[in-house]
Design an enzyme around this catalytic site. Structure first.
Site, mmCIF file in Angstrom:
data_model
loop_
_atom_site.group_PDB
_atom_site.id
_atom_site.type_symbol
_atom_site.label_atom_id
_atom_site.label_comp_id
_atom_site.label_asym_id
_atom_site.label_seq_id
_atom_site.Cartn_x
_atom_site.Cartn_y
_atom_site.Cartn_z
ATOM 1 N N LYS A 121 0.807 -1.219 0.000
ATOM 2 C CA LYS A 121 0.000 0.000 0.000
ATOM 3 C C LYS A 121 0.842 1.271 0.000
ATOM 4 O O LYS A 121 0.342 2.347 -0.328
ATOM 5 C CB LYS A 121 -0.945 -0.002 1.210
ATOM 6 C CG LYS A 121 -2.088 -1.001 1.077
ATOM 7 C CD LYS A 121 -3.078 -0.871 2.224
ATOM 8 C CE LYS A 121 -4.267 -1.796 2.018
ATOM 9 N NZ LYS A 121 -5.261 -1.693 3.102
ATOM 10 N N LYS A 204 -12.474 -9.032 -12.784
ATOM 11 C CA LYS A 204 -13.551 -9.198 -11.802
ATOM 12 C C LYS A 204 -14.416 -7.944 -11.751
ATOM 13 O O LYS A 204 -13.920 -6.840 -11.941
ATOM 14 C CB LYS A 204 -12.961 -9.472 -10.417
ATOM 15 C CG LYS A 204 -12.455 -10.880 -10.212
ATOM 16 C CD LYS A 204 -11.934 -11.088 -8.810
ATOM 17 C CE LYS A 204 -13.045 -11.066 -7.805
ATOM 18 N NZ LYS A 204 -12.585 -11.412 -6.433
ATOM 19 N N LYS A 207 -16.017 -1.945 -8.209
ATOM 20 C CA LYS A 207 -16.519 -0.572 -8.158
ATOM 21 C C LYS A 207 -15.597 0.369 -8.927
ATOM 22 O O LYS A 207 -15.967 1.488 -9.259
ATOM 23 C CB LYS A 207 -16.658 -0.123 -6.706
ATOM 24 C CG LYS A 207 -15.337 0.014 -5.983
ATOM 25 C CD LYS A 207 -15.508 0.465 -4.542
ATOM 26 C CE LYS A 207 -14.167 0.704 -3.890
ATOM 27 N NZ LYS A 207 -14.041 0.153 -2.571
#
Length: 347
Positions: A121, A204, A207
């Protein structure tokens, strides 16, 4: 003399989902939410909305509050029963943060530094741009799990390292301070179908997909959902058969159809033998509308009555604290903290 047997206690399972979107999408429901709903019958289930985790990265307070409510409402609308399972918002149970601090203090800095998700991250922005909260995310996750004496934790590959840290911390605490925590096990929940983007069936459903037309948002107008199904990408040829390699678009539609109706893919292949892609799309659009409409209506009903939603979440938090407070009291006593006594009524 008669003998009786006591039914075995159900194992406790815990799972959570961060409030990071205004609406769940169809892939979320089929891939994850249905698992929660099914778990309620088999396990002593604890489900929560981890809003404390949501603030470990940049966030907007107004958006966080709105999304926490709407995600909670959608889960209840989808079948999470606050009477069958313990369902609550993480920040409503202060023992999560309190236990996390205690666990921070028995976690090595080097041990925490080896968590690969933190490295992933911060790869672009660098560790200096990250918060201490993001660095300590795994110990908060450990507190979430250990607080409820959890037996089983459903985890994906990205969370396995965090669960291993949780197990290590539980064993370390038990060895140093005395048996306190259940050491949790990872569990692989019943495999659910993976739902892919309607416009790019190699990715996949997400959003953050390339096109909004590739995703069915559960809170959008059902007419939009129907339109997106009807405009979904299909494949060369006309045969309706399940073949993810050669026919990823049609295979994705068959998977959605099967998941929402309970019909097997083999049944659907037989039913649509000799028919065109358009027939499949029109029928599937009706199936999706029939599924989305009541879920959407129930979510809006809950959102329109915030007092009732708050009551359900408060009820869940009370039930959660009945367990969490006992665990935390044991931890504090064994670590040497003085007991706290209320001064109410003292003159």
């Amino acid at each position: 003399m008669t003998s009786s047997t006591t039914p075995a206690a159900k194992k406790r399972i815990l799972s959570g989902a961060k409030p990071t979107a205004d609406s769940l999408h169809l892939g979320n429901y089929i891939g994850a939410v249905r698992n929660w709903v099914d778990m309620q019958a088999e396990y002593d289930a604890v489900f929560f909305i981890p809003d404390l985790h949501a603030i470990t990265v940049d966030f907007d307070p107004t958006e966080l509050a709105k999304r926490t409510r709407i995600v909670a409402a959608q889960y209840i609308a989808a079948g999470i029963d606050p009477d069958k399972s313990i369902f609550f918002v993480q920040s409503h149970v202060p023992e999560h943060a309190q236990l996390a601090w205690a666990l921070n203090c028995i976690t090595g800095f080097g041990e925490a530094s080896r968590m690969t998700q933190f490295k992933d991250k911060t790869q672009k922005s660098g560790a200096d741009a990250a918060t201490l909260g993001l660095f300590a995310y795994p110990t908060l996750m450990a507190a979430d799990i250990l607080l409820y004496q959890t037996d089983l934790v459903p985890v994906g590959e990205d969370q396995r390292q965090h669960l291993e840290l949780t197990r290590n911390l539980a064993q370390r605490f038990n060895t140093r301070f005395g048996a306190t925590f259940t050491v949790p096990e990872a569990t692989i929940v019943k495999e659910r179908a993976k739902i892919y983007d309607l416009q790019n069936p190699s990715a996949k459903m997400s959003k953050t997909g390339e096109s909004p037309n590739g995703t069915i948002q559960l809170l959008e107008d059902p007419k939009i959902a129907a339109k997106r199904i009807k405009s979904a990408v299909t494949d060369a040829g006309t045969e309706i058969r399940f073949d993810p390699e050669e026919k990823p678009g049609v295979s994705n539609l068959l998977t959605i159809y099967s998941s929402l109706t309970g019909k097997s893919v083999v049944e659907l292949e037989s039913e649509y033998q000799g028919k065109m892609y358009g027939h499949l799309k029109v029928d599937l659009a009706d199936v999706v509308v029939d599924f989305v409409t009541p879920l959407r209506d129930r979510t809006h009903e809950l959102m329109a009555d915030p007092a009732e939603l708050d009551r359900l979440l408060a009820h869940g938090a009370e039930r959660a604290r009945e367990i969490a407070s006992v665990t935390l009291a044991q931890v504090y006593e064994r670590m040497g903290f003085l007991p706290s006594f209320s001064l109410a009524g003292v003159r």
